[in-house]
Write an enzyme that holds these catalytic residues in place. Sequence first.
Site, PDB file in Angstrom:
ATOM      1  N   TRP A  70      23.549  11.468   5.227  1.00 52.50           N
ATOM      2  CA  TRP A  70      23.159  10.082   5.522  1.00 52.50           C
ATOM      3  C   TRP A  70      24.369   9.263   5.946  1.00 52.50           C
ATOM      4  O   TRP A  70      24.272   8.432   6.849  1.00 52.50           O
ATOM      5  CB  TRP A  70      22.437   9.457   4.337  1.00 52.50           C
ATOM      6  CG  TRP A  70      21.142  10.148   4.057  1.00 52.50           C
ATOM      7  CD1 TRP A  70      20.794  10.823   2.916  1.00 52.50           C
ATOM      8  CD2 TRP A  70      20.012  10.267   4.940  1.00 52.50           C
ATOM      9  NE1 TRP A  70      19.533  11.345   3.041  1.00 52.50           N
ATOM     10  CE2 TRP A  70      19.039  11.020   4.270  1.00 52.50           C
ATOM     11  CE3 TRP A  70      19.750   9.811   6.232  1.00 52.50           C
ATOM     12  CZ2 TRP A  70      17.804  11.338   4.846  1.00 52.50           C
ATOM     13  CZ3 TRP A  70      18.523  10.119   6.813  1.00 52.50           C
ATOM     14  CH2 TRP A  70      17.563  10.873   6.123  1.00 52.50           C
ATOM     15  N   ASP A 126      25.085   2.009   1.368  1.00 62.19           N
ATOM     16  CA  ASP A 126      23.708   2.500   1.327  1.00 62.19           C
ATOM     17  C   ASP A 126      23.483   3.026  -0.092  1.00 62.19           C
ATOM     18  O   ASP A 126      24.144   3.978  -0.515  1.00 62.19           O
ATOM     19  CB  ASP A 126      23.563   3.625   2.369  1.00 62.19           C
ATOM     20  CG  ASP A 126      22.218   4.347   2.314  1.00 62.19           C
ATOM     21  OD1 ASP A 126      21.378   4.013   1.454  1.00 62.19           O
ATOM     22  OD2 ASP A 126      22.019   5.265   3.150  1.00 62.19           O
ATOM     23  N   LYS A 152      12.989   5.962  -2.577  1.00 60.80           N
ATOM     24  CA  LYS A 152      13.597   6.943  -3.468  1.00 60.80           C
ATOM     25  C   LYS A 152      13.395   6.517  -4.917  1.00 60.80           C
ATOM     26  O   LYS A 152      12.839   7.246  -5.712  1.00 60.80           O
ATOM     27  CB  LYS A 152      15.092   7.095  -3.159  1.00 60.80           C
ATOM     28  CG  LYS A 152      15.399   7.410  -1.697  1.00 60.80           C
ATOM     29  CD  LYS A 152      15.029   8.837  -1.319  1.00 60.80           C
ATOM     30  CE  LYS A 152      14.869   9.061   0.181  1.00 60.80           C
ATOM     31  NZ  LYS A 152      16.057   8.913   0.977  1.00 60.80           N
TER      32      LYS A 152
HETATM   33  C1  LIG Z   1      16.443   8.925   2.384  1.00 60.47           C
HETATM   34  C2  LIG Z   1      17.708   8.287   2.683  1.00 60.47           C
HETATM   35  C3  LIG Z   1      17.938   7.608   3.898  1.00 60.47           C
HETATM   36  C4  LIG Z   1      16.910   7.554   5.000  1.00 60.47           C
HETATM   37  O1  LIG Z   1      15.932   6.647   4.691  1.00 60.47           O
HETATM   38  P1  LIG Z   1      14.768   6.272   5.715  1.00 60.47           P
HETATM   39  O2  LIG Z   1      14.132   5.127   4.997  1.00 60.47           O
HETATM   40  O3  LIG Z   1      13.898   7.470   5.852  1.00 60.47           O
HETATM   41  O4  LIG Z   1      15.383   5.867   6.986  1.00 60.47           O
HETATM   42  C5  LIG Z   1      19.139   6.992   4.083  1.00 60.47           C
HETATM   43  N1  LIG Z   1      20.088   7.016   3.148  1.00 60.47           N
HETATM   44  C6  LIG Z   1      19.918   7.662   1.981  1.00 60.47           C
HETATM   45  C7  LIG Z   1      21.019   7.672   0.970  1.00 60.47           C
HETATM   46  C8  LIG Z   1      18.732   8.308   1.708  1.00 60.47           C
HETATM   47  O5  LIG Z   1      18.568   8.950   0.548  1.00 60.47           O
END
Ligand SMILES: *Cc1c(COP(=O)(O)O)cnc(C)c1O
Length: 360
Positions: free
Chosen positions: A101, A171, A195
Amino acid sequence: MARVYNFSAGPAVLPEEVLLEAQRELLDYHGCGMSVNEMSHRSKTFDNIIQTAEQDIRDLYNIPDNYKVLFLQGGAYQQFAAIPMNLMKNKKAGYIVTGQWAKKAYQEAKIYGESVKLASSEDKTFTYIPDCSNLPITDDMDYVYICKNNTIYGTHFSKLPNTKGKDLVADVSSCFLSEPEDISKYGIIYGGVQKNVGPAGLVISIIREDLIRDDVMPFTPTMLKFKTQADKGSLFNTPNCWSIYMCGLVFKWLKANGGLKEMQARNQEKAKILYDYLDNSKLFRPTVTNVEDRSLMNVPFVTDSEELNAKFVKEAAENGLVSLKGHRTVGGMRASIYNAMPKEGVEKLVQFMDKFEKEN
Ligand SMILES: *Cc1c(COP(=O)(O)O)cnc(C)c1O
């Protein structure tokens, strides 16, 4: 009806109390005779839902007044583009690449400016967090970017990097609301909610006000300008009403369960059960060996045999322990043990692993 223990990385387990509450309110939300799914986002009722949700996340994270909370769409992935568009004044930013990511965010930023790889753990399949005490950060960088919890590889920054005064953008999709945060250490802290918080389709971004500007890159779509949504209280266009409502219920659940300090303590306790077992197992081993880098949320592990991995995933599912297959880039298994995973779920998993180990 039999509920399973769901170890999916995302969309993932939600608190059962929250699902039941949503069920009770599904047809008639608080006496208004309709579902949240059916009401105008401009209605008083929905305004109350979004305002309450915002206040509750502010309380949980102790968000300072000079930060805005935005409820956005497009997934975390869209923020990989929105962040450079809104923040790159000098068209240069530093990225710490600790997983897929972070790497995708780093690559996306290249479309808009110079994204510099400050550090990486790709040499060892992202199984550790690199030393971030003295990174090659230059004065002209607009921000430093991390992915705090690496969902696929099961690593987590236990200490934030030294950004040499630059704004930190993080993030936190897979550790959102899993631990207390000092929000003032971040310029932006954001995550997709699917998540650890709520249903898919919503990103919550907590942004320091001075980073919400008019002078963004000239081609920035209206929808991706932070200012557009900030000026309209996340209601510039129709938001993901359902996910905002569900997240609001989860925020109430977190508050009723002692807040983020308590969540962190529970998450530490749950993760310890699993890591202690893995560290002593003769069949299974954790892929992250640096103890301080281990995620409390996502725990990847393997055996030395592909056949045994597949057999384990299959037999676990037959025993109500589902979605344990690891990400295709790591193989093996991964147990995601988010806030809503009860301790009994982790205990059941370890009991099953122990039994499997003895039989194989
Ligand atoms: C799942 C995830 C993403 C992607 O998320 P989307 O909402 O599908 O774009 C980005 N960063 C992390 C850390 C993730 O676990």
